[in-house]
Scaffold this active site. Structure first.
Site, short mmCIF file in Angstrom:
data_model
loop_
_atom_site.label_atom_id
_atom_site.label_comp_id
_atom_site.label_asym_id
_atom_site.label_seq_id
_atom_site.Cartn_x
_atom_site.Cartn_y
_atom_site.Cartn_z
N ALA A 10 -11.40 10.60 3.95
CA ALA A 10 -9.99 10.25 3.69
C ALA A 10 -9.79 9.75 2.27
O ALA A 10 -8.94 8.91 2.01
CB ALA A 10 -9.54 9.19 4.69
N ALA A 11 -10.59 10.27 1.32
CA ALA A 11 -10.51 9.74 -0.04
C ALA A 11 -9.60 10.56 -0.94
O ALA A 11 -9.23 10.12 -2.03
CB ALA A 11 -11.91 9.67 -0.65
N ARG A 16 -0.84 18.00 -3.03
CA ARG A 16 0.23 18.89 -2.57
C ARG A 16 1.34 18.15 -1.82
O ARG A 16 2.38 18.71 -1.52
CB ARG A 16 -0.38 20.00 -1.69
CG ARG A 16 -1.26 20.96 -2.48
CD ARG A 16 -2.17 21.80 -1.59
NE ARG A 16 -3.41 21.10 -1.22
CZ ARG A 16 -4.40 21.62 -0.49
NH1 ARG A 16 -4.29 22.86 -0.03
NH2 ARG A 16 -5.48 20.92 -0.20
N LYS A 23 -2.16 10.49 1.00
CA LYS A 23 -1.80 11.47 2.03
C LYS A 23 -2.06 10.98 3.45
O LYS A 23 -1.21 11.11 4.33
CB LYS A 23 -2.56 12.78 1.80
CG LYS A 23 -2.34 13.80 2.90
CD LYS A 23 -2.84 15.17 2.55
CE LYS A 23 -4.30 15.33 2.76
NZ LYS A 23 -4.73 16.73 2.57
N GLN A 75 -15.50 6.27 -2.39
CA GLN A 75 -15.77 7.42 -3.24
C GLN A 75 -14.89 7.24 -4.48
O GLN A 75 -13.68 7.48 -4.41
CB GLN A 75 -15.42 8.72 -2.49
CG GLN A 75 -15.81 9.97 -3.26
CD GLN A 75 -15.19 11.23 -2.68
OE1 GLN A 75 -14.18 11.19 -1.97
NE2 GLN A 75 -15.77 12.37 -3.00
N GLY A 80 -15.02 16.35 -4.16
CA GLY A 80 -15.17 17.33 -3.09
C GLY A 80 -15.72 16.73 -1.81
O GLY A 80 -16.21 15.60 -1.78
N ASN A 379 28.14 -17.68 30.47
CA ASN A 379 29.04 -16.64 29.99
C ASN A 379 29.42 -16.95 28.54
O ASN A 379 30.01 -18.00 28.26
CB ASN A 379 30.30 -16.59 30.84
CG ASN A 379 31.17 -15.41 30.41
OD1 ASN A 379 30.96 -14.29 30.84
ND2 ASN A 379 32.12 -15.68 29.52
N ASN A 388 23.50 -20.66 12.71
CA ASN A 388 22.14 -21.19 12.80
C ASN A 388 21.51 -21.50 11.46
O ASN A 388 20.45 -22.10 11.40
CB ASN A 388 21.24 -20.19 13.57
CG ASN A 388 21.17 -18.84 12.88
OD1 ASN A 388 22.13 -18.42 12.23
ND2 ASN A 388 20.06 -18.16 13.02
N TYR A 389 22.17 -21.11 10.36
CA TYR A 389 21.53 -21.18 9.05
C TYR A 389 22.39 -22.01 8.12
O TYR A 389 23.58 -21.72 7.93
CB TYR A 389 21.37 -19.75 8.53
CG TYR A 389 20.61 -19.61 7.24
CD1 TYR A 389 19.40 -20.26 7.05
CD2 TYR A 389 21.09 -18.79 6.22
CE1 TYR A 389 18.70 -20.11 5.86
CE2 TYR A 389 20.39 -18.63 5.04
CZ TYR A 389 19.18 -19.29 4.86
OH TYR A 389 18.49 -19.14 3.68
C1 UD1 Z 1 -11.16 21.69 3.82
C2 UD1 Z 1 -12.34 22.65 3.94
C3 UD1 Z 1 -11.84 23.97 4.45
C4 UD1 Z 1 -11.15 23.78 5.79
C5 UD1 Z 1 -10.05 22.70 5.71
C6 UD1 Z 1 -9.59 22.36 7.10
C7 UD1 Z 1 -13.94 22.04 2.17
C8 UD1 Z 1 -14.47 22.38 0.84
N1 UD1 Z 1 -12.95 22.82 2.64
O1 UD1 Z 1 -10.26 22.24 2.87
O2 UD1 Z 1 -12.91 24.90 4.62
O3 UD1 Z 1 -10.57 25.01 6.23
O4 UD1 Z 1 -10.57 21.51 5.10
O5 UD1 Z 1 -8.51 21.47 7.11
O6 UD1 Z 1 -14.40 21.11 2.77
N2 UD1 Z 1 -11.75 14.44 0.79
C9 UD1 Z 1 -12.45 13.33 0.34
N3 UD1 Z 1 -13.02 13.36 -0.89
C10 UD1 Z 1 -12.95 14.46 -1.69
C11 UD1 Z 1 -12.23 15.58 -1.23
C12 UD1 Z 1 -11.64 15.54 0.02
O7 UD1 Z 1 -12.54 12.33 1.04
O8 UD1 Z 1 -13.52 14.41 -2.80
C13 UD1 Z 1 -11.09 14.36 2.12
C14 UD1 Z 1 -9.59 14.51 2.05
O9 UD1 Z 1 -8.98 13.23 1.95
C15 UD1 Z 1 -9.26 15.20 3.37
C16 UD1 Z 1 -10.52 15.99 3.71
O10 UD1 Z 1 -11.56 15.44 2.90
O11 UD1 Z 1 -9.00 14.27 4.39
C17 UD1 Z 1 -10.36 17.48 3.40
O12 UD1 Z 1 -10.05 17.64 2.03
P1 UD1 Z 1 -8.94 18.66 1.54
O13 UD1 Z 1 -8.85 18.58 0.08
O14 UD1 Z 1 -7.69 18.53 2.31
O15 UD1 Z 1 -9.66 20.03 1.92
P2 UD1 Z 1 -8.98 21.44 2.25
O16 UD1 Z 1 -8.62 22.10 0.99
O17 UD1 Z 1 -7.94 21.28 3.27
CA CA Z 2 -6.87 19.59 4.21
#
Ligand code: UD1
Ligand code: CA
Length: 457
Positions: A10-11, A16, A23, A75, A80, A379, A388-389
């Site tokens: 979730a980093a 988008r 997000k 992170q 990635g 009633n 009250n204030y």
């Molecule tokens: C990713 C998958 C893709 C899959 C899709 C499903 C990879 C490379 N791709 O793509 O194959 O179809 O999910 O929903 O894994 N995140 C981090 N740190 C980072 C990058 C991402 O914590 O450096 C977290 C994001 O917060 C997110 C999750 O990983 O919750 C997925 O990342 P996101 O960038 O949404 O990947 P997709 O492009 O959707």
């Molecule tokens: Ca995603």
């Protein structure tokens, strides 16, 4: 079955989304999407859960205060999904066994589906099992590459896919169960030489297959569960899916919902059979007992609505308890810490804040009741106001049982009206009223005969 550790990614910033809010904190049916994923993690018995945070990490961690057992990994730079898992490497070495990796933005997965995936993973002794599904429009997802015999070969990200590969409709859902040693070995080998310059966790699949490890996809029959939220259109789609899932479940359990497409109910609410809910209503973090009626266009948050209570159209209730057979609204406002006893009636344009009303008491029209303790069978006439204030502090009003308050009365708190008293209409009370008295505070009326007729001339 073995219970893997649950690691949630979730980093990411979620570019988008075009938002300053991270997000994973965007709500889906009243709760940040990440919380739906955390709930799923904890619902798998005995699992320990951790989250990789980065973008907006303080905000994300703060939102998770209600989960005291959660662990976090930081992170700093988002390079990635493989890099994200890598920040938990030292921890994973101590866990041993298996890890279930979930994405913070894939928030519609069902517990049963994850359990089925884990069942296959352990039964077939896989090094890696990942969830897949088929989508009519697979755009944006990683595609599952398969060989002549249907065997998995790897995953190709959309950005790196050829036009032929883009036509593949089987996608990677971003849900993985790894045997930890295999995962750690693969992480060391993943490179960032791709279109996005990122370390893809999805590259682990081809790497492990190459090493002869047992890897397979686990196909989820309901494609909606794999829905990933990358932009606000997908966010609204996720909410629509969860809304329908929740409302369908409630209706099948005996709740009537009029125009369910317009009704938003938090999946964590407890709603009993024979409750009726009108159109356009929103209910979160609440418990609604059997036979209660919630009419249309109400907003109910953090409330307990007891048996056969009736909340009429357009009412807004927060942090309150509505007793059995009580009636509220239309167009009433209950603010936090309001507690209405059995059979209480709160009518139109009445606001109640941090107050208790005993059994069968009534405020039927146009009132403000704040910081008050109202007894039974009281009633309160139209236009009753607790003052009250004083500009600095809030003060308490006590009105004991069986009091009758005439219309257009103000009570300047702190003040107590004793049991069984009568308050004359139009009074402004500034002193306590002893029990069984009549309190009257208004200037005497004077009639000037013929004055109006002379004035008009
Ligand atoms: C990713 C998958 C893709 C899959 C899709 C499903 C990879 C490379 N791709 O793509 O194959 O179809 O999910 O929903 O894994 N995140 C981090 N740190 C980072 C990058 C991402 O914590 O450096 C977290 C994001 O917060 C997110 C999750 O990983 O919750 C997925 O990342 P996101 O960038 O949404 O990947 P997709 O492009 O959707
Ligand atoms: Ca995603």
């Amino acid at each position: 079955m073995m219970k893997p550790h649950v690691l949630i990614l979730a980093a990411g910033q979620g570019k988008r989304m075009h938002s300053t809010l991270p997000k994973v904190l965007h709500p889906v049916l009243f709760h940040p999407m990440l919380h739906h994923v955390i709930d799923l993690g904890f619902s798998l018995h005995h699992s320990s859960v951790s989250v990789v945070v980065g973008h907006g990490k303080e905000e994300v961690k703060k939102s998770c205060n209600g989960y005291p057992k959660l662990q976090f990994f930081h992170q700093e730079e988002q390079k990635g999904t493989a890099h994200a898992v890598g920040v938990a490497k030292d921890f994973l070495k101590t866990v041993k066994g298996h890890v279930l990796i979930l994405s913070g933005d894939v928030c519609l997965l069902r517990k049963e589906s994850v359990e089925a995936l884990l069942g296959t993973h352990f039964e077939k002794k896989h090094a890696l099992t990942f969830a897949t599904t088929h989508l009519g429009n697979p755009k944006g997802y990683g595609r599952v590459l398969r060989g002549d015999k249907g065997q998995v070969l790897g995953i190709r990200e959309e950005a790196d896919a050829s036009s032929d590969e883009k036509r593949i409709t089987e996608i990677n859902a971003g849900i993985y169960c790894f045997e930890i040693d295999s995962l750690l070995g693969a992480l060391d080998k993943i490179k960032s030489g791709n279109k996005q310059g990122e370390y893809y966790l999805t590259d682990a699949i081809a790497l492990l297959i190459h090493e002869g490890k047992r890897v397979d996809g686990f196909s989820l029959p309901d494609a909606q569960e794999t829905h990933g939220v990358n932009d606000r259109k997908a966010l609204s789609e996720a909410e629509r899916i969860l809304q329908k899932r929740t409302n369908d479940r409630l209706m099948l359990s005996g709740v009537t919902i009029h125009l369910p497409d317009t009704v938003l109910i938090d999946p964590r609410c407890e709603i009993a059979a024979d409750v009726v809910i009108g159109p356009g209503t929103q209910i979160s973090q609440s418990h609604i007992h059997k036979g209660a009626v919630i009419e249309g266009y109400c907003r109910i948050h953090d409330c307990r609505i007891e048996e056969s209570a009736h909340i009429k159209q357009g009412s807004y209730l927060e942090g309150s308890v509505v007793g059995k057979e009580a009636k509220v609204g239309p167009y009433a406002h209950l603010r936090p810490e309001s507690n209405l006893g059995r059979g209480v009636k709160i009518g139109n344009f009445v606001e109640v804040k941090k107050s208790t009303l005993g059994e069968d008491s009534k405020a039927s029209h146009l009132s403000y009741i704040g910081d008050a303790d109202i007894g039974k069978n009281v009633n309160l006439g139209c236009g009753f106001i607790t003052c009250n204030y004083d500009g600095k502090k809030k003060h308490k009003t006590v009105i004991e049982d069986e009091v009758f308050v005439g219309s257009d009365t103000q009570v300047v708190a702190p003040l107590t009206v004793g049991r069984g008293s009568y308050i004359a209409s139009g009074s402004t009370l500034t002193k306590d009223v002893p029990a069984d008295s009549l309190a009257l505070s208004r200037t005497k009326q004077e009639n000037k005969l013929g004055y109006a007729k002379r004035f008009r001339k």
